[in-house]
Write a protein that holds these residues in place. Structure first.
Motif, short mmCIF file in Angstrom:
data_model
loop_
_atom_site.label_atom_id
_atom_site.label_comp_id
_atom_site.label_asym_id
_atom_site.label_seq_id
_atom_site.Cartn_x
_atom_site.Cartn_y
_atom_site.Cartn_z
N ASN A 129 -8.05 3.28 1.65
CA ASN A 129 -7.37 2.13 1.74
C ASN A 129 -7.71 1.13 2.98
N SER A 186 2.64 1.15 -7.93
CA SER A 186 3.48 2.34 -7.40
C SER A 186 4.27 2.34 -6.23
N SER A 187 3.79 1.53 -5.24
CA SER A 187 4.31 1.48 -3.86
C SER A 187 4.97 0.17 -3.63
N THR A 219 -9.73 0.77 -6.77
CA THR A 219 -8.97 1.25 -5.44
C THR A 219 -10.17 2.05 -4.57
N GLU A 227 -2.68 -2.98 -1.06
CA GLU A 227 -3.70 -1.80 -1.59
C GLU A 227 -5.09 -2.68 -1.83
N TYR A 231 -7.67 -0.99 -12.06
CA TYR A 231 -6.85 -1.73 -12.80
C TYR A 231 -7.59 -2.90 -13.55
N ARG A 273 -7.33 -7.62 -2.36
CA ARG A 273 -6.06 -6.78 -2.05
C ARG A 273 -5.04 -7.27 -3.17
N SER A 313 0.39 -2.62 -4.94
CA SER A 313 0.13 -1.52 -5.53
C SER A 313 1.44 -1.42 -6.48
#
Length: 260
Positions: A30, A10-11, A26, A15, A43, A5, A8
């Motif tokens: 999720n 972006s958030s 990813t 994730e 990533y 994990r 993220s």
């Protein structure tokens, strides 16, 4: 397969992903407990900060599961169980504060079982169906006041007292894995899964007979014996818990008022 994990970008929310070579991929939905299909988004691992690979509702600990541990009894009829609360969970490479400068504290390197789905009164032959995989945990413990049992809540459930990680390994043979603990680079505890009094399947089976296990719950399978006497944590200590074929979980420590 290694499940991990991160937060993220972006958030900034947790994730789940799967580690493939040097990338964090990813997964769809999720939710690794139901689906491990990759989304196609990844990533580079060097750009990812891993957090605890699961968020258990409870952490179940097994005490005295190695011979050589003080209090071990080869005639035990069932595992000796204690609990740690969810606030203890933290991830790899984090710094944990011990808020009691006058009490001795120590780390414990342990194999941890991660539960895949709700498990209650399961049968021995079906234990594997309820386990997602295995990770490393550090069962940090502090001695209690007035000589009381060190499995009391304050000894086991201080914030950050259960580092978990760095990932969950799903494909693993556990019959002969070395479990070692290093403090500031020195080997202080060593054991092997073949020396567990209760193996992980028997532990899951027995605990499920009287405690309902939930998705993401973690069971710690026991601390191996010390090498040269009990070694306590000091301010700025680096503690590494290693298990062969899984990896290394590193934790750093500070102690309140240690310099006052």
């Amino acid at each position: 397969m290694r499940i991990a994990r991160h937060l993220s970008p972006s958030s900034n929310l947790p994730e789940f992903g799967v580690l493939v070579e040097d990338n964090f991929w990813t997964i769809v939905g999720n939710n690794p407990y139901e689906n491990l299909e990759l989304t196609g988004e990844f990533y580079p691992l060097e750009e990812v900060t891993l957090i605890s690979p699961c968020a258990p509702r409870k952490i179940i600990g097994i005490a005295l599961n190695f011979s050589g541990i003080q209090g071990y009894n080869p005639e035990m009829s069932e595992p000796l169980v204690f609990l740690k609360s969810p606030n203890t969970v933290t991830g790899p490479n984090t710094k944990v504060n011990i808020p009691f400068h006058s009490l001795k504290a120590w780390g414990e390197a342990e194999l941890a079982v991660v539960i895949k789905r709700r498990a209650s009164k399961i049968q021995r032959d079906f234990v594997d169906d309820y386990v997602l995989g295995f990770t490393i945990a550090n069962d940090v413990t502090v001695s209690n006041i007035e000589g009381r049992d060190h499995h009391l809540a304050r000894s086991k459930s201080v914030d950050g007292f259960c580092p978990i990680g760095p990932w969950i390994e799903t494909d693993l043979t556990l019959s002969n894995l070395d479990i070692n603990a290093f403090q500031n680079g020195e080997l202080i505890r060593a054991g092997n899964t073949k020396d567990h009094h209760w193996n992980w399947r028997e532990i899951v089976f027995q605990v499920s007979q009287w405690m309902c296990l939930e998705e993401g719950d973690v069971i710690l399978t026991g601390n191996p014996p010390d090498i040269n006497g009990w070694v306590y944590l000091e301010d700025e200590a680096k503690f590494e818990a290693t298990i062969s074929n899984i990896g290394t979980l590193t934790t750093y420590f500070s102690i309140a008022d240690s310099k006052s």
